[in-house]
Structures are given as structure tokens and as C-alpha cells.
Design a protein around this motif. Sequence first.
Motif, PDB file in Angstrom:
ATOM      1  N   MET A  87      39.476 -38.520 -15.388  1.00 54.27           N
ATOM      2  CA  MET A  87      39.090 -39.043 -14.096  1.00 54.27           C
ATOM      3  C   MET A  87      39.702 -40.432 -13.947  1.00 54.27           C
ATOM      4  O   MET A  87      39.718 -41.211 -14.879  1.00 54.27           O
ATOM      5  CB  MET A  87      37.569 -39.122 -13.977  1.00 54.27           C
ATOM      6  CG  MET A  87      37.128 -39.582 -12.612  1.00 54.27           C
ATOM      7  SD  MET A  87      35.356 -39.571 -12.335  1.00 54.27           S
ATOM      8  CE  MET A  87      34.865 -40.989 -13.262  1.00 54.27           C
ATOM      9  N   THR A  88      40.189 -40.699 -12.742  1.00 52.56           N
ATOM     10  CA  THR A  88      40.732 -42.021 -12.423  1.00 52.56           C
ATOM     11  C   THR A  88      40.119 -42.488 -11.112  1.00 52.56           C
ATOM     12  O   THR A  88      39.532 -41.698 -10.365  1.00 52.56           O
ATOM     13  CB  THR A  88      42.271 -41.996 -12.285  1.00 52.56           C
ATOM     14  OG1 THR A  88      42.620 -41.062 -11.268  1.00 52.56           O
ATOM     15  CG2 THR A  88      42.938 -41.619 -13.584  1.00 52.56           C
ATOM     16  N   GLU A  89      40.286 -43.752 -10.842  1.00 52.36           N
ATOM     17  CA  GLU A  89      39.823 -44.317  -9.578  1.00 52.36           C
ATOM     18  C   GLU A  89      40.871 -45.272  -9.052  1.00 52.36           C
ATOM     19  O   GLU A  89      41.543 -45.957  -9.811  1.00 52.36           O
ATOM     20  CB  GLU A  89      38.466 -45.001  -9.748  1.00 52.36           C
ATOM     21  CG  GLU A  89      38.430 -46.018 -10.863  1.00 52.36           C
ATOM     22  CD  GLU A  89      37.035 -46.465 -11.200  1.00 52.36           C
ATOM     23  OE1 GLU A  89      36.758 -47.661 -10.982  1.00 52.36           O
ATOM     24  OE2 GLU A  89      36.244 -45.639 -11.672  1.00 52.36           O
ATOM     25  N   LYS A  90      41.021 -45.290  -7.740  1.00 49.22           N
ATOM     26  CA  LYS A  90      42.033 -46.121  -7.081  1.00 49.22           C
ATOM     27  C   LYS A  90      41.508 -46.574  -5.727  1.00 49.22           C
ATOM     28  O   LYS A  90      40.551 -46.007  -5.200  1.00 49.22           O
ATOM     29  CB  LYS A  90      43.318 -45.321  -6.844  1.00 49.22           C
ATOM     30  CG  LYS A  90      43.957 -44.726  -8.064  1.00 49.22           C
ATOM     31  CD  LYS A  90      45.137 -43.852  -7.676  1.00 49.22           C
ATOM     32  CE  LYS A  90      45.611 -43.018  -8.833  1.00 49.22           C
ATOM     33  NZ  LYS A  90      46.656 -42.072  -8.447  1.00 49.22           N
TER      34      LYS A  90
ATOM     35  N   PHE B  79      37.748 -41.623  -6.167  1.00 45.24           N
ATOM     36  CA  PHE B  79      37.712 -41.045  -7.509  1.00 45.24           C
ATOM     37  C   PHE B  79      38.543 -39.770  -7.518  1.00 45.24           C
ATOM     38  O   PHE B  79      38.449 -38.960  -6.600  1.00 45.24           O
ATOM     39  CB  PHE B  79      36.269 -40.743  -7.911  1.00 45.24           C
ATOM     40  CG  PHE B  79      35.427 -41.977  -7.987  1.00 45.24           C
ATOM     41  CD1 PHE B  79      35.327 -42.686  -9.173  1.00 45.24           C
ATOM     42  CD2 PHE B  79      34.746 -42.442  -6.873  1.00 45.24           C
ATOM     43  CE1 PHE B  79      34.559 -43.845  -9.242  1.00 45.24           C
ATOM     44  CE2 PHE B  79      33.974 -43.593  -6.926  1.00 45.24           C
ATOM     45  CZ  PHE B  79      33.875 -44.295  -8.118  1.00 45.24           C
ATOM     46  N   TYR B  80      39.340 -39.621  -8.570  1.00 45.66           N
ATOM     47  CA  TYR B  80      40.273 -38.499  -8.686  1.00 45.66           C
ATOM     48  C   TYR B  80      40.028 -37.728  -9.984  1.00 45.66           C
ATOM     49  O   TYR B  80      39.651 -38.315 -10.998  1.00 45.66           O
ATOM     50  CB  TYR B  80      41.720 -39.003  -8.767  1.00 45.66           C
ATOM     51  CG  TYR B  80      42.227 -39.696  -7.551  1.00 45.66           C
ATOM     52  CD1 TYR B  80      43.047 -39.033  -6.654  1.00 45.66           C
ATOM     53  CD2 TYR B  80      41.936 -41.033  -7.309  1.00 45.66           C
ATOM     54  CE1 TYR B  80      43.555 -39.679  -5.532  1.00 45.66           C
ATOM     55  CE2 TYR B  80      42.433 -41.686  -6.199  1.00 45.66           C
ATOM     56  CZ  TYR B  80      43.240 -40.999  -5.315  1.00 45.66           C
ATOM     57  OH  TYR B  80      43.744 -41.654  -4.212  1.00 45.66           O
ATOM     58  N   VAL B  81      40.304 -36.439  -9.930  1.00 43.73           N
ATOM     59  CA  VAL B  81      40.420 -35.613 -11.121  1.00 43.73           C
ATOM     60  C   VAL B  81      41.708 -34.818 -10.945  1.00 43.73           C
ATOM     61  O   VAL B  81      41.979 -34.303  -9.855  1.00 43.73           O
ATOM     62  CB  VAL B  81      39.187 -34.707 -11.350  1.00 43.73           C
ATOM     63  CG1 VAL B  81      38.956 -33.757 -10.213  1.00 43.73           C
ATOM     64  CG2 VAL B  81      39.303 -33.971 -12.661  1.00 43.73           C
TER      65      VAL B  81
ATOM     66  N   ASP C   4      44.592 -35.860 -10.417  1.00 44.11           N
ATOM     67  CA  ASP C   4      45.333 -36.494  -9.319  1.00 44.11           C
ATOM     68  C   ASP C   4      44.913 -36.029  -7.923  1.00 44.11           C
ATOM     69  O   ASP C   4      45.678 -36.164  -6.965  1.00 44.11           O
ATOM     70  CB  ASP C   4      46.848 -36.301  -9.491  1.00 44.11           C
ATOM     71  CG  ASP C   4      47.376 -37.004 -10.731  1.00 44.11           C
ATOM     72  OD1 ASP C   4      46.875 -38.103 -11.034  1.00 44.11           O
ATOM     73  OD2 ASP C   4      48.271 -36.455 -11.382  1.00 44.11           O
TER      74      ASP C   4
ATOM     75  N   TYR D 154      33.436 -32.872  -8.348  1.00 41.57           N
ATOM     76  CA  TYR D 154      34.350 -33.029  -9.481  1.00 41.57           C
ATOM     77  C   TYR D 154      34.741 -31.663 -10.039  1.00 41.57           C
ATOM     78  O   TYR D 154      35.923 -31.389 -10.266  1.00 41.57           O
ATOM     79  CB  TYR D 154      33.660 -33.875 -10.560  1.00 41.57           C
ATOM     80  CG  TYR D 154      34.419 -33.977 -11.856  1.00 41.57           C
ATOM     81  CD1 TYR D 154      35.341 -35.000 -12.055  1.00 41.57           C
ATOM     82  CD2 TYR D 154      34.209 -33.070 -12.893  1.00 41.57           C
ATOM     83  CE1 TYR D 154      36.041 -35.110 -13.247  1.00 41.57           C
ATOM     84  CE2 TYR D 154      34.903 -33.160 -14.082  1.00 41.57           C
ATOM     85  CZ  TYR D 154      35.808 -34.187 -14.255  1.00 41.57           C
ATOM     86  OH  TYR D 154      36.501 -34.285 -15.434  1.00 41.57           O
TER      87      TYR D 154
ATOM     88  N   LYS E 189      38.412 -29.964 -10.186  1.00 40.00           N
ATOM     89  CA  LYS E 189      38.914 -29.708 -11.539  1.00 40.00           C
ATOM     90  C   LYS E 189      39.275 -28.239 -11.716  1.00 40.00           C
ATOM     91  O   LYS E 189      40.349 -27.906 -12.224  1.00 40.00           O
ATOM     92  CB  LYS E 189      37.871 -30.117 -12.575  1.00 40.00           C
ATOM     93  CG  LYS E 189      38.337 -29.953 -13.989  1.00 40.00           C
ATOM     94  CD  LYS E 189      37.262 -30.402 -14.951  1.00 40.00           C
ATOM     95  CE  LYS E 189      37.669 -30.095 -16.373  1.00 40.00           C
ATOM     96  NZ  LYS E 189      36.558 -30.299 -17.301  1.00 40.00           N
TER      97      LYS E 189
END
Length: 104
Positions: free
Chosen positions: A1-4, A20-22, A24, A90, A94
Motif C-alpha cells: 500500500m502507498t499513499e500520495k 491510498f493505493y494498492v 498502483d 482495499y 487488490k
Amino acid sequence: MTEKTPFGKFAPRFDSTLVFYVLDHMFCMVDMDDFTSVSFRSNDEEIARISERYSAVTTPVNKAMKFWLRVNLNEDMSDSEIYSCVRQAYEIIKEKYSKTKKTQ
């Protein structure tokens, strides 16, 4: 998981939108300056169920986000239900994009 914070490049007023990304792909977002709502990915069945049950549910600001819900915080939807929906968002992303990467 990332956040941007990807939307500031479109307009400075969106600098505070944390996404929030999973794998991309976006599954949840919140405005860090105005933490009054959370938006998350869902599916048709859950959108209908949640929308009928809670008055805190509204449509996302961007109408093009067809499979997204926005929930106003501190209203009639419990924190645990919101957490559950975000977790489900999520899992939706995913699962969807894990299959895509496997077939490539």
C-alpha cells in the motif's frame, strides 16, 4: 500500500487530498485539511446497501467516480463500519488488479 497527494498538479486546492493505493490503483481518499469525510471504492451491491442504510453516505465530489462512495464522518455510520468499508475497498482493488498482473 502507498499513499500520495496526486491532485495538486491539477489545482492547488487539491494539494491536501491524500489518496491510498494498492497495486498502483486508488481505493480510498481523504482531505487532510478538512477531515470531515472519506471516499472509498465499492461495488454496486455495497453501494446500494450502504446508501439505503446510512444518511452519512453521499456521492463523491467527482461524479465520474461511479463505484465510489463518500461518507461524512461523525454522523450515523459507525467508525467500525467505515473501517470495514475501507478494508473492503482495499480488497476489491487488490483482487481486481492482482488478477490483471498474473495474466500479463
